[in-house]
Design an enzyme around this catalytic site. Structure first.
Site, short mmCIF file in Angstrom:
data_model
loop_
_atom_site.label_atom_id
_atom_site.label_comp_id
_atom_site.label_asym_id
_atom_site.label_seq_id
_atom_site.Cartn_x
_atom_site.Cartn_y
_atom_site.Cartn_z
N GLU A 1 -0.45 -1.36 -2.41
CA GLU A 1 -1.08 -2.59 -1.95
C GLU A 1 -2.40 -2.85 -2.69
OE1 GLU A 1 0.00 -5.06 0.07
OE2 GLU A 1 -1.88 -6.03 -0.47
N THR B 1 1.96 -10.41 -1.29
CA THR B 1 2.89 -9.28 -1.20
C THR B 1 4.33 -9.75 -1.25
OG1 THR B 1 1.44 -7.77 0.02
CG2 THR B 1 3.79 -7.47 0.34
N HIS C 1 -5.84 -2.52 1.66
CA HIS C 1 -5.76 -3.98 1.80
C HIS C 1 -7.13 -4.47 2.26
CE1 HIS C 1 -4.66 -7.93 3.33
NE2 HIS C 1 -3.44 -7.80 2.86
N ASP D 1 0.78 -4.63 -6.37
CA ASP D 1 1.38 -5.95 -6.14
C ASP D 1 0.53 -7.12 -6.62
OD1 ASP D 1 -0.43 -5.59 -3.99
OD2 ASP D 1 0.83 -6.68 -2.56
C1 GP9 Z 1 1.48 -7.15 5.34
C2 GP9 Z 1 1.21 -6.65 3.98
C3 GP9 Z 1 0.11 -7.45 3.29
O1 GP9 Z 1 2.56 -6.60 6.01
O2 GP9 Z 1 2.36 -6.51 3.21
O3 GP9 Z 1 0.50 -8.63 2.69
P1 GP9 Z 1 -0.50 -9.48 1.77
O4 GP9 Z 1 -1.64 -9.96 2.64
O5 GP9 Z 1 -1.01 -8.58 0.67
O6 GP9 Z 1 0.32 -10.60 1.23
MN MN Z 2 -0.29 -7.47 -0.95
#
Ligand code: GP9
Ligand code: MN
Length: 434
Positions: free
Chosen positions: A38, A82, A199, A260
């Site tokens: 992430e 994501t 994140h 990602d």
């Molecule tokens: C949420 C995670 C984050 O389940 O996959 O998504 P993002 O905010 O990076 O699109």
């Molecule tokens: Mn993401």
């Protein structure tokens, strides 16, 4: 068969880059684990803060001769973040110009995606592991339409108290608590782990932080916290690899790790610059574009002839790369990416907002940059002007082919050889999910 589909097919045929015989089939029959890192950017690889590596374990994978690593790999996500990255990796088509394809189209879309292709061509079972609830980004519906047999979401895990951050189960616990499910999968399997601890806002309880790791003092809380959660992510991957080795899965598993999208906003880059050895006052738009590199590491135990590959590519290119390593030909599918290991591939990387980059030039919001000199091109020669027009036309065409395919759900009308259409009603994740 609609005319639009014929146009898409013609495009795909003309851009098929083939595979590289040195690597094709090198991971044939192995399990596949995709680890979605992430918000993890390439600049964190080999990065030292206060003299200490931020991600020592990922660095060791990155430099391993058993890894195919890429240092000019770009994220190509749009607003779906994501979910756009997932869509590209599973289908080798782009997300949408606005919004998330998963959310907007995911309920009824016909996909010809990795879990179905690997299942139908080589008998793979499939699963996704993720610590957030099942409905986020409309995943439950999308995964059914992609043919995922198992969707082990946050609804399956104990996410009480300090076991989770704002985005779900902490990564170390995700890897640990997934083991009982992973061990039930029939081999070979295709399993995807979506991490979340790294994140924004990159907040992590003190007790989860490594007391031996001292982060930066950059003036930006974001950046300082980012390195802390980078380091935690790195440790979680190391622990998972320890498990893979102890269980014996390691030798027979190819692990694909990728970031990602960006984690640090361009607005923070000037505070980041000194940590990268750069002068903040000289920071350019091109420097920000260069920051959109994310890691891609394909670790194949026993490969021996890996290394760091400098080809320019992006998320759109991962699916054919993986399939070819598994010895599965892709010519019959509608995929817009090109195998990153192929010698015939284009070096034009297309961003979702129609920007693009090559080793020599980049187009950023309409301005063309010289990548070698890090300056905008003010007086292009006629030859250059023609080249830039050509590159922009290619970029625009690639996106519009993807949009036509996805927005009109054209795969409904396309039957690749031997492909059995996925029926979402065949999949039931309801046991514990809400
Ligand atoms: C949420 C995670 C984050 O389940 O996959 O998504 P993002 O905010 O990076 O699109
Ligand atoms: Mn993401």
């Amino acid at each position: 068969k609609p005319e639009e589909l014929k146009t898409v097919q013609k495009y795909v045929k003309e851009h098929y880059a083939g595979m590289n015989p040195t690597y094709a089939g090198k991971a044939k029959g192995k399990n596949v684990i995709v680890i979605h890192l992430e918000s993890f950017q390439q600049f964190s690889i080999d990065r030292k803060v206060n003299g200490q590596e931020v991600t020592p374990f990922l660095n060791s994978l990155y430099h391993s001769q058993d890894s195919l690593s890429f240092d000019n790999f770009f994220h190509e996500v749009g607003q779906g973040k994501t979910s756009d990255a997932e869509n590209m990796l599973e289908t080798s088509t782009f997300g949408l110009p606005q919004g998330s394809l998963f959310a907007k189209l995911g309920n009824d879309q016909t996909f010809q995606a990795m879990p179905a292709i690997l299942n139908q061509r080589a008998g793979y079972s499939s699963a996704v592991f993720h610590g957030n609830n099942g409905t986020f980004w409309n995943r439950t519906n999308v995964y059914k339409n992609m043919g995922y047999q198992n969707w082990i979401s946050g609804n399956y895990f104990d996410v009480s108290g300090k076991r989770e951050t704002a985005w779900g189960l902490k990564d170390k616990l995700l890897f640990k608590d997934s083991v009982p499910y992973l061990e039930q999968l029939q081999q070979p399997f295709y399993a995807k782990y979506l991490t979340v601890t790294n994140h924004t806002p990159y907040e992590l309880d003190k007790e989860d932080q490594d007391p031996n790791f001292q982060t930066s003092n950059s003036g930006s809380k974001y950046i300082d916290n980012y390195f802390i959660t980078n380091h935690y992510l790195d440790q979680s991957i190391q622990e998972f690899f320890n498990y893979l080795k102890q269980s014996g899965l390691y030798d027979n598993t190819m692990v694909v790790l990728y970031g990602d999208h960006y984690g640090i906003n361009n607005s923070e880059n000037r505070q980041l610059a000194p940590l990268l050895g750069k002068d903040p006052n000289q920071w350019t738009e091109l420097d920000s574009e260069n920051m959109q590199r994310t890691p891609l590491i394909i670790h194949v135990p026993g490969l021996k002839n890996g290394g760091i590959n400098h080809t320019y590519g992006g998320e759109i290119d991962v699916a054919p790369t993986i399939e070819h390593l598994l010895g599965i030909s892709t010519k019959r599918y509608i995929q817009l990416g090109q195998d990153l290991l192929s010698n015939n591939r284009s070096q034009l990387v297309v961003m979702r907002n129609k920007d693009w980059i090559t080793p020599e030039y980049a187009s950023i919001s309409g301005t063309i940059w010289n990548c070698r000199t890090n300056t905008p091109i003010e007086n292009p020669t006629e030859e250059q002007e023609n080249l830039f027009k050509k590159l922009q036309a290619e970029a625009t065409e690639k996106l519009s082919v993807s949009d036509s395919l996805n927005q009109k759900n054209l795969l409904r009308f396309y039957e690749p050889k031997g492909f059995k259409k996925i029926e979402s009603s065949d999949y039931d994740y309801s046991k514990k999910s809400t």
